[in-house]
Design a protein around this motif. Structure first.
Motif, PDB file in Angstrom:
ATOM      1  N   VAL A 232       0.869  -1.169   0.000  1.00 43.53           N
ATOM      2  CA  VAL A 232       0.000   0.000   0.000  1.00 43.53           C
ATOM      3  C   VAL A 232       0.910   1.225   0.000  1.00 43.53           C
ATOM      4  O   VAL A 232       1.776   1.361   0.872  1.00 43.53           O
ATOM      5  CB  VAL A 232      -0.928   0.015   1.224  1.00 43.53           C
ATOM      6  N   ASN A 233       0.746   2.101  -0.989  1.00 48.79           N
ATOM      7  CA  ASN A 233       1.661   3.243  -1.102  1.00 48.79           C
ATOM      8  C   ASN A 233       1.146   4.474  -0.362  1.00 48.79           C
ATOM      9  O   ASN A 233       0.115   4.428   0.320  1.00 48.79           O
ATOM     10  CB  ASN A 233       1.968   3.543  -2.575  1.00 48.79           C
ATOM     11  N   LYS A 234       1.867   5.575  -0.513  1.00 49.71           N
ATOM     12  CA  LYS A 234       1.542   6.809   0.200  1.00 49.71           C
ATOM     13  C   LYS A 234       0.150   7.320  -0.132  1.00 49.71           C
ATOM     14  O   LYS A 234      -0.520   7.939   0.705  1.00 49.71           O
ATOM     15  CB  LYS A 234       2.591   7.879  -0.133  1.00 49.71           C
ATOM     16  N   ALA A 235      -0.313   7.062  -1.363  1.00 47.72           N
ATOM     17  CA  ALA A 235      -1.641   7.496  -1.802  1.00 47.72           C
ATOM     18  C   ALA A 235      -2.748   6.549  -1.322  1.00 47.72           C
ATOM     19  O   ALA A 235      -3.925   6.773  -1.606  1.00 47.72           O
ATOM     20  CB  ALA A 235      -1.680   7.604  -3.318  1.00 47.72           C
ATOM     21  N   GLY A 236      -2.361   5.472  -0.609  1.00 45.60           N
ATOM     22  CA  GLY A 236      -3.340   4.507  -0.118  1.00 45.60           C
ATOM     23  C   GLY A 236      -3.742   3.469  -1.148  1.00 45.60           C
ATOM     24  O   GLY A 236      -4.695   2.711  -0.927  1.00 45.60           O
ATOM     25  N   LYS A 244       6.839   0.005 -14.254  1.00 41.90           N
ATOM     26  CA  LYS A 244       5.895   1.128 -14.305  1.00 41.90           C
ATOM     27  C   LYS A 244       5.771   1.817 -12.945  1.00 41.90           C
ATOM     28  O   LYS A 244       5.781   3.054 -12.860  1.00 41.90           O
ATOM     29  CB  LYS A 244       4.522   0.637 -14.768  1.00 41.90           C
ATOM     30  N   THR A 245       5.665   1.034 -11.872  1.00 47.48           N
ATOM     31  CA  THR A 245       5.496   1.648 -10.545  1.00 47.48           C
ATOM     32  C   THR A 245       6.807   2.229 -10.024  1.00 47.48           C
ATOM     33  O   THR A 245       6.799   3.219  -9.298  1.00 47.48           O
ATOM     34  CB  THR A 245       4.900   0.648  -9.534  1.00 47.48           C
ATOM     35  N   PHE A 246       7.947   1.635 -10.411  1.00 50.08           N
ATOM     36  CA  PHE A 246       9.243   2.225 -10.041  1.00 50.08           C
ATOM     37  C   PHE A 246       9.412   3.562 -10.761  1.00 50.08           C
ATOM     38  O   PHE A 246       9.852   4.554 -10.181  1.00 50.08           O
ATOM     39  CB  PHE A 246      10.411   1.300 -10.417  1.00 50.08           C
ATOM     40  N   GLN A 247       9.061   3.571 -12.050  1.00 52.67           N
ATOM     41  CA  GLN A 247       9.186   4.788 -12.844  1.00 52.67           C
ATOM     42  C   GLN A 247       8.267   5.885 -12.316  1.00 52.67           C
ATOM     43  O   GLN A 247       8.647   7.067 -12.291  1.00 52.67           O
ATOM     44  CB  GLN A 247       8.853   4.503 -14.308  1.00 52.67           C
ATOM     45  N   ALA A 248       7.070   5.502 -11.884  1.00 56.78           N
ATOM     46  CA  ALA A 248       6.125   6.488 -11.341  1.00 56.78           C
ATOM     47  C   ALA A 248       6.705   7.177 -10.109  1.00 56.78           C
ATOM     48  O   ALA A 248       6.539   8.391  -9.923  1.00 56.78           O
ATOM     49  CB  ALA A 248       4.802   5.803 -10.993  1.00 56.78           C
ATOM     50  N   ALA A 249       7.407   6.405  -9.269  1.00 59.94           N
ATOM     51  CA  ALA A 249       8.009   6.979  -8.067  1.00 59.94           C
ATOM     52  C   ALA A 249       9.134   7.952  -8.408  1.00 59.94           C
ATOM     53  O   ALA A 249       9.370   8.926  -7.686  1.00 59.94           O
ATOM     54  CB  ALA A 249       8.534   5.868  -7.165  1.00 59.94           C
ATOM     55  N   ASN A 267       8.871   6.456  -0.596  1.00 57.76           N
ATOM     56  CA  ASN A 267       7.563   6.968  -0.195  1.00 57.76           C
ATOM     57  C   ASN A 267       7.136   8.213  -0.975  1.00 57.76           C
ATOM     58  O   ASN A 267       6.625   9.177  -0.405  1.00 57.76           O
ATOM     59  CB  ASN A 267       7.542   7.263   1.314  1.00 57.76           C
ATOM     60  N   GLN A 268       7.316   8.165  -2.281  1.00 58.81           N
ATOM     61  CA  GLN A 268       6.917   9.283  -3.144  1.00 58.81           C
ATOM     62  C   GLN A 268       5.395   9.295  -3.337  1.00 58.81           C
ATOM     63  O   GLN A 268       4.739   8.259  -3.277  1.00 58.81           O
ATOM     64  CB  GLN A 268       7.601   9.155  -4.504  1.00 58.81           C
ATOM     65  N   PRO A 269       4.811  10.475  -3.568  1.00 62.44           N
ATOM     66  CA  PRO A 269       3.369  10.555  -3.840  1.00 62.44           C
ATOM     67  C   PRO A 269       3.031   9.966  -5.201  1.00 62.44           C
ATOM     68  O   PRO A 269       3.917   9.698  -6.013  1.00 62.44           O
ATOM     69  CB  PRO A 269       3.095  12.059  -3.795  1.00 62.44           C
ATOM     70  N   GLY A 270       1.733   9.780  -5.416  1.00 56.61           N
ATOM     71  CA  GLY A 270       1.263   9.277  -6.712  1.00 56.61           C
ATOM     72  C   GLY A 270       0.582   7.933  -6.570  1.00 56.61           C
ATOM     73  O   GLY A 270       1.064   7.048  -5.858  1.00 56.61           O
ATOM     74  N   ASP A 271      -0.542   7.771  -7.270  1.00 57.88           N
ATOM     75  CA  ASP A 271      -1.338   6.551  -7.165  1.00 57.88           C
ATOM     76  C   ASP A 271      -0.572   5.301  -7.585  1.00 57.88           C
ATOM     77  O   ASP A 271      -0.826   4.212  -7.076  1.00 57.88           O
ATOM     78  CB  ASP A 271      -2.606   6.667  -8.036  1.00 57.88           C
ATOM     79  N   GLU A 272       0.379   5.439  -8.527  1.00 56.33           N
ATOM     80  CA  GLU A 272       1.066   4.263  -9.059  1.00 56.33           C
ATOM     81  C   GLU A 272       2.482   4.088  -8.515  1.00 56.33           C
ATOM     82  O   GLU A 272       3.196   3.187  -8.928  1.00 56.33           O
ATOM     83  CB  GLU A 272       1.112   4.348 -10.592  1.00 56.33           C
ATOM     84  N   SER A 273       2.898   4.939  -7.585  1.00 58.72           N
ATOM     85  CA  SER A 273       4.285   4.913  -7.121  1.00 58.72           C
ATOM     86  C   SER A 273       4.579   3.729  -6.205  1.00 58.72           C
ATOM     87  O   SER A 273       3.870   3.509  -5.213  1.00 58.72           O
ATOM     88  CB  SER A 273       4.613   6.200  -6.368  1.00 58.72           C
ATOM     89  N   TRP A 274       5.647   2.980  -6.520  1.00 56.30           N
ATOM     90  CA  TRP A 274       6.134   1.938  -5.617  1.00 56.30           C
ATOM     91  C   TRP A 274       6.861   2.627  -4.465  1.00 56.30           C
ATOM     92  O   TRP A 274       7.737   3.457  -4.683  1.00 56.30           O
ATOM     93  CB  TRP A 274       7.078   0.983  -6.355  1.00 56.30           C
ATOM     94  N   PRO A 275       6.512   2.300  -3.205  1.00 53.31           N
ATOM     95  CA  PRO A 275       7.019   3.098  -2.079  1.00 53.31           C
ATOM     96  C   PRO A 275       8.489   2.905  -1.724  1.00 53.31           C
ATOM     97  O   PRO A 275       9.051   3.711  -0.994  1.00 53.31           O
ATOM     98  CB  PRO A 275       6.119   2.661  -0.918  1.00 53.31           C
TER      99      PRO A 275
END
Length: 348
Positions: A232-236, A244-249, A267-275
Motif C-alpha cells: 500500500v503506497n503513500k496514496a493509499g 511502471k510503478t518504479f518509474q512512477a516513483a 515513499n513518493q506521492p502518486g497513485d502508481e508509485s512503488w514506495p
C-alpha cells in the motif's frame, strides 16, 4: 521479459569479483543492489571493447570504504553521500540507475503479489511486534487470504548496505516508532531477525527458510523466484512492483536539488508509485591519481548510459532520464580533472 537466471548470475559473479584483473580492467566495489545490471553491462562491454570490469559486490558500506581508501577506481553505493563527506574526500557522485526494493516472503502456497503489506505493518514485523502470519494487522490487509498461524522469521542485511539505508529510510517515514527506536542508516541495530550478507544472502536465506520475510532489490527476487508482496503506497493504493510503478516513483525527482544528485525516492506521492524505489550512485575522485583508469571507468559509464537502457529494463531497473545523464556528463567535464585542470574524460 527475459531475466538472468540465478545460475547465470552466479557464473557472472565468479568472473567479475576476482581480484586478479588484467591491467586494462576497470576496478570498482560496493553495492549489491545494482550488481545484476552492472554484471550484464560489463559482459556486453567486454565483448564490444575487450575491457573487463572487476567489480566486487560487497555492499555499499564496503564500496564507500574502498573508494575513500583509494583501493578502487570507483565505489558504488545506494546510500548517497552528503555534500560534506563528498567535499572531505574530494569525491564526485552521480546516479547510474534506479530500481525497487521489495519485501520477499516464503509462505507455502502463496504466490507473488497474493499478500499485501503496508508500511506501518512492515515496520512492526521488522521490530518484532507482529510475530505470526495470521496476526490481525496482516489479516486486516488480506481478508481473503489463507494466512497460516506460523511464526515470522525476519531476515535482514548483516553488512553495511544502501539497500538497508533505503529500506529503513522508508520505514522511518511511515512509522514514528521505527524512526525513534531504530532509525535509518546503512547499518542499524535490528530489533529482531537474522542477518545475511548482501542482497544475495538475504535472497538465499528467505528461499531456504519457511515463514520468512526479507527485503531485496527486485532483480534478486526474480532471479531466485521468490514471492514478493504488494504494498500500500503513500496514496493509499495497492501497487505491484513493476518497471511502471518504479518509474512512477521517480517521475518527479529533482536530481539537481541535492549535492551529488543524492535524491531519495522512498515513499513518493502518486497513485502508481512503488514506495521503496531507490537510486544507486557511483563515487569517483575529482582529481584521481590514476587518470587513465578513471578515464576508462567514465568511458564505461558513458557507454552504459548510451547503450544500456534495454538491458536495464530487461532486469526491471529504471534507466536515468536523458536530462539527468546530460547533467552528469557535464559534471564529469567540470569536476573530474587531472592535475593540470584538464577533464579526465571528454565526451565525443
Amino acid at each position: 521479459m527475459r531475466f538472468m537466471s540465478y545460475a547465470a548470475a552466479a557464473a557472472i559473479a565468479a568472473v567479475f569479483t576476482v581480484n586478479t584483473a588484467v591491467a586494462a580492467d576497470i576496478s570498482g566495489a560496493g553495492a549489491t543492489f545494482p550488481y545484476p545490471i552492472y554484471a550484464k553491462w560489463a559482459d556486453a562491454y567486454k565483448k564490444e571493447t575487450g575491457i573487463g570490469l572487476n567489480y566486487q559486490s560487497i555492499g555499499s558500506g564496503g564500496g564507500i570504504k574502498q573508494i575513500e581508501a583509494g583501493t578502487v577506481t570507483f565505489g558504488a553505493s545506494d546510500k548517497p553521500l552528503p555534500g560534506e563527506e563528498l567535499d572531505k574526500f574530494g569525491l564526485a557522485q552521480f546516479p547510474m540507475v534506479m530500481g525497487g526494493i521489495v519485501p520477499v516472503i516464503n509462505i507455502e502456497g502463496v504466490k507473488p503479489g497474493e499478500i499485501v503489506l503496508d508500511g506501518p505493518t512492515l515496520a512492526k514485523i521488522f521490530m518484532g511486534e507482529v510475530t505470526k502470519w495470521d496476526d490481525e494487522a496482516i489479516k486486516k490487509l488480506n481478508p481473503k487470504a489463507k494466512l497460516p498461524s506460523q511464526a515470522i522469521a525476519v531476515v535482514h542485511r548483516s553488512d553495511g548496505s544502501g539497500t538497508t539505508f533505503n529500506f529503513t529510510y522508508y520505514l522511518s517515514d511511515v512509522s514514528a516508532d521505527w524512526k525513534s527506536k531504530v532509525g535509518s542508516d546503512a547499518s542499524v541495530e535490528w530489533p529482531t531477525g537474522i542477518g545475511a550478507k548482501g542482497n544475495e544472502g538475504v535472497a538465499n536465506n528467505v528461499a531456504q527458510t519457511k515463514g520468512s520475510i526479507g527485503y531485496v532489490e527486485y532483480a534478486y527476487a526474480l532471479q531466485n523466484k521468490l514471492t514478493y508482496t504488494n504494498m500500500v503506497n503513500k496514496a493509499g493504493k495497492t501497487v505491484t512492483p513493476t518497471s511502471k510503478t518504479f518509474q512512477a516513483a521517480a517521475a518527479d525527482a529533482d536530481w539537481s536539488s541535492k549535492p551529488g544528485f543524492g535524491v531519495i525516492l522512498a515513499n513518493q506521492p502518486g497513485d502508481e508509485s512503488w514506495p521503496m524505489t531507490a537510486g544507486t550512485w557511483i563515487l569517483m575522485y575529482k582529481q584521481p591519481k590514476d587518470t587513465a583508469a578513471s578515464a576508462e571507468a567514465l568511458k564505461f559509464f558513458a557507454w552504459a548510459y548510451k547503450n544500456g537502457d534495454k538491458m536495464a529494463e530487461e532486469l526491471d531497473y529504471i534507466p536515468m532520464p536523458d536530462k539527468v545523464v546530460e547533467d552528469v556528463e557535464k559534471m564529469w567535464a567540470n569536476d573530474i580533472k587531472d592535475a593540470s585542470g584538464k577533464p579526465v574524460f571528454a565526451m565525443n
